[in-house]
Design a protein around this motif. Structure first.
Motif, PDB file in Angstrom:
ATOM      1  N   PRO A  40      67.379  38.235  43.453  1.00 47.74           N
ATOM      2  CA  PRO A  40      66.389  38.343  42.383  1.00 47.74           C
ATOM      3  C   PRO A  40      66.735  39.396  41.328  1.00 47.74           C
ATOM      4  CG  PRO A  40      65.517  39.257  44.405  1.00 47.74           C
ATOM      5  CD  PRO A  40      66.842  38.633  44.736  1.00 47.74           C
ATOM      6  N   ALA A  45      63.650  40.352  34.942  1.00 48.37           N
ATOM      7  CA  ALA A  45      62.370  40.019  35.587  1.00 48.37           C
ATOM      8  C   ALA A  45      61.624  38.941  34.822  1.00 48.37           C
ATOM      9  CB  ALA A  45      61.516  41.272  35.722  1.00 48.37           C
ATOM     10  N   THR A  46      61.796  38.896  33.502  1.00 50.87           N
ATOM     11  CA  THR A  46      61.110  37.873  32.709  1.00 50.87           C
ATOM     12  C   THR A  46      61.606  36.477  33.050  1.00 50.87           C
ATOM     13  OG1 THR A  46      62.694  38.214  30.918  1.00 50.87           O
ATOM     14  CG2 THR A  46      60.599  39.393  30.768  1.00 50.87           C
ATOM     15  N   LYS A  48      62.855  35.559  35.998  1.00 50.64           N
ATOM     16  CA  LYS A  48      62.321  35.220  37.316  1.00 50.64           C
ATOM     17  C   LYS A  48      60.847  34.836  37.219  1.00 50.64           C
ATOM     18  CE  LYS A  48      61.567  36.533  42.005  1.00 50.64           C
ATOM     19  NZ  LYS A  48      61.660  37.456  43.080  1.00 50.64           N
ATOM     20  N   SER A  49      60.067  35.584  36.456  1.00 54.23           N
ATOM     21  CA  SER A  49      58.644  35.252  36.354  1.00 54.23           C
ATOM     22  C   SER A  49      58.453  33.901  35.666  1.00 54.23           C
ATOM     23  CB  SER A  49      57.878  36.351  35.632  1.00 54.23           C
ATOM     24  OG  SER A  49      58.375  36.510  34.316  1.00 54.23           O
ATOM     25  N   PHE A  50      59.296  33.571  34.673  1.00 51.49           N
ATOM     26  CA  PHE A  50      59.221  32.271  34.016  1.00 51.49           C
ATOM     27  C   PHE A  50      59.556  31.150  34.993  1.00 51.49           C
ATOM     28  CE2 PHE A  50      61.570  28.830  31.888  1.00 51.49           C
ATOM     29  CZ  PHE A  50      60.528  28.306  31.128  1.00 51.49           C
ATOM     30  N   MET A  52      59.487  31.250  38.284  1.00 50.51           N
ATOM     31  CA  MET A  52      58.492  31.188  39.348  1.00 50.51           C
ATOM     32  C   MET A  52      57.226  30.478  38.857  1.00 50.51           C
ATOM     33  SD  MET A  52      59.622  32.379  42.171  1.00 50.51           S
ATOM     34  CE  MET A  52      58.152  32.725  43.114  1.00 50.51           C
ATOM     35  N   ALA A  53      56.821  30.744  37.625  1.00 49.91           N
ATOM     36  CA  ALA A  53      55.632  30.089  37.075  1.00 49.91           C
ATOM     37  C   ALA A  53      55.898  28.605  36.836  1.00 49.91           C
ATOM     38  CB  ALA A  53      55.217  30.771  35.782  1.00 49.91           C
ATOM     39  N   ASN A  57      54.750  28.480  42.809  1.00 46.69           N
ATOM     40  CA  ASN A  57      53.541  29.281  42.614  1.00 46.69           C
ATOM     41  C   ASN A  57      53.623  30.629  43.309  1.00 46.69           C
ATOM     42  OD1 ASN A  57      52.393  27.259  41.138  1.00 46.69           O
ATOM     43  ND2 ASN A  57      51.394  26.326  42.898  1.00 46.69           N
ATOM     44  N   SER A  58      54.473  30.733  44.334  1.00 46.53           N
ATOM     45  CA  SER A  58      54.518  31.988  45.085  1.00 46.53           C
ATOM     46  C   SER A  58      55.893  32.172  45.715  1.00 46.53           C
ATOM     47  CB  SER A  58      53.461  31.974  46.189  1.00 46.53           C
ATOM     48  OG  SER A  58      53.807  30.992  47.155  1.00 46.53           O
ATOM     49  N   GLU A  59      56.125  33.396  46.173  1.00 45.30           N
ATOM     50  CA  GLU A  59      57.372  33.701  46.888  1.00 45.30           C
ATOM     51  C   GLU A  59      57.467  32.896  48.178  1.00 45.30           C
ATOM     52  OE1 GLU A  59      60.056  35.774  46.390  1.00 45.30           O
ATOM     53  OE2 GLU A  59      59.386  36.301  44.380  1.00 45.30           O
TER      54      GLU A  59
END
Length: 124
Positions: A40, A45-46, A48-50, A52-53, A57-59
């Motif tokens: 990761p 981080a942006t 990864k958050s994109f 993941m969204a 929905n979750s780890e």
């Protein structure tokens, strides 16, 4: 009964080389999934958050998909060797090639193997 040697079969070359038509999408998907789960910190981080969204929905869901995908690929790889074995087509070189190809690519490689085996059995 004893089968004819591999080298005297006209289709032997086709069996030795796994078909790689779907190699890029399958390998890319597994690589991205593995990187997203295992490394990761490799990307911002942006990103990864994109992802993941967008995809998960979750780890926990990411973890479940990661293990399920690799579990399926491992089972498919062993099944490819089993298919070669029960059709008396297994030797070290083609067994290893199909195992590694199916481990990396999954169903596209296994589908090609099953197609080749059906073609070979028709020819006999």
């Amino acid at each position: 009964y004893d089968r004819i040697k591999m080298s005297s079969r006209p289709w032997a070359g086709e069996l030795r080389k796994p078909f790689m038509n779907y190699a890029v999408p399958a390998a890319t998907g597994m690589c991205l999934l593995s990187i997203l789960y295992l490394e990761p910190g490799l990307y911002p981080a942006t990103v990864k958050s994109f992802l993941m969204a967008l995809l998960f929905n979750s780890e926990t869901l990411l973890q479940l998909v990661f293990y399920a995908a690799w579990g399926a690929h491992i089972m498919e790889a062993f099944y490819s060797v089993y298919i070669l074995h029960i059709n008396e087509l297994l030797n070290v070189s083609n067994g290893l090639s199909w195992f590694l190809s199916t481990l990396a690519l999954g169903f596209p490689s296994l589908g090609r193997l099953l197609h080749c085996v059906r073609k070979i059995n028709k020819a006999l």
